[in-house]
Design an enzyme around this catalytic site. Sequence first.
Site, PDB file in Angstrom:
ATOM      1  CG  HIS A  94      -1.668   7.953  -0.130  1.00  0.00           C
ATOM      2  ND1 HIS A  94      -0.305   7.560   0.126  1.00  0.00           N
ATOM      3  CD2 HIS A  94      -2.189   8.054   0.989  1.00  0.00           C
ATOM      4  CE1 HIS A  94       0.016   7.663   1.423  1.00  0.00           C
ATOM      5  NE2 HIS A  94      -1.231   7.830   2.006  1.00  0.00           N
ATOM      6  CD  GLU A 169      -4.939   9.240   7.357  1.00  0.00           C
ATOM      7  OE1 GLU A 169      -6.079   9.113   7.778  1.00  0.00           O
ATOM      8  OE2 GLU A 169      -4.209   8.378   6.936  1.00  0.00           O
TER       9      GLU A 169
END
Length: 303
Positions: A94, A169
Site C-alpha cells: 500500500h 498486515e
Amino acid sequence: MISFRYVESLKPDIHLLLRHSQTSNFCCSKLLPIAAISKHTLRIPALRFNSITPLLHISMADSTSRVISQPECGGDAKSENMSPNFTEIIVIRHGETEWNAGGRIQGHLDVELNDIGRQQATAVAARLSKEPRISVIYSSDLKRAHETAEIIARSCGDLEVIKDPDLRERHLGDLQGISLREAAKSQPLAYKAFLSDRNDQVIPGGGESLDQLYQRCTSCLQRISKNHRGKRVVVVSHGGAIRALHMRASPHRRSKSKIWNTSVGILHLSDKDEWTVKLWADVSHLNKTEFLNSGFGGDKTSG
C-alpha cells in the site's frame, strides 16, 4: 541534449534504454534511426518526461528474476501470452500513511493513505496501466491497502477490487498504535516478543506469530492463484504480509530489499504449487515521486 557515455560493451544497454524510455507523447525508440552516435558519446535530443513515468525500468530482484518489459509506447494494454499452468501475481504494498512516516505501528488498525501515499498509488497505477492486461485486483480490507487498490483499478479499466482480510498486515497486539521507540518502555513484554527470533512467538494483546502470518497469507495467495490460472492478478497488501510471501517463494534466500510503499513484486504460482520470484521490491515508478527512505515498515520491523 542528454549524453550517455558510449562504451563498446554497453551497446545492448543503449538499445534497452531507447526501447524502455517513454514519454507522454511519443516513443524514444523512434529516435534510434536518427540518433547521432560518435566514438565516445551517444547524444539524444532532450526529452520531456511525464512526471510519473520512469526513464528506465530497472529491477532489483532475486537471481531467478527477469525484467518485465514495458509494452511499446502508445500501445494498448494487451493480454500477455501466458501459460495456463501458472498465475502471475503482482504483489504491491500500500501507499504511505502518516503512521508510516512517523514510525507508528499500525498492524490491524485502520489508517488511511496520506497525500504522498496517494501520489505513490497514482504512480504505480500509471505503470500498471501500460503493462499487459490485469484480470482482477485483490486487496486487504484495511483502508490504506484498499484505497491503493481502488486507484490502480480506476487506472486499469475500472477493474473489480475484491477485499480479503487474509491479506492484512500482521496483528501486532499491544504494540498497535504506538511507535517502536516508545514500545520498549510502555509495552516491554510485547516489544520483546516482537523482536524474538522464534517464528511461533505470539505478541501479547491478541497479536499473531510469524508462523500464523505466514500460514494466513500464503494460503490466501494459493486460493487466488487457483481461481485465476493463466491470468495476471494484482494483490495489494502490507509489508509484513509481503515478506511472508517472499519467504514461501524463496525459503533459502531471505529478502534483502525493504518493501517500500507501492513497491512491485511479481510471483509466478504454478499448478504444481511451485512459487517463483520474477521481480522484487521494484520502485522505478517512484523516481519522480517523493517517498521517504526513513519511512517505517517494509522490513523486519514491518507493521
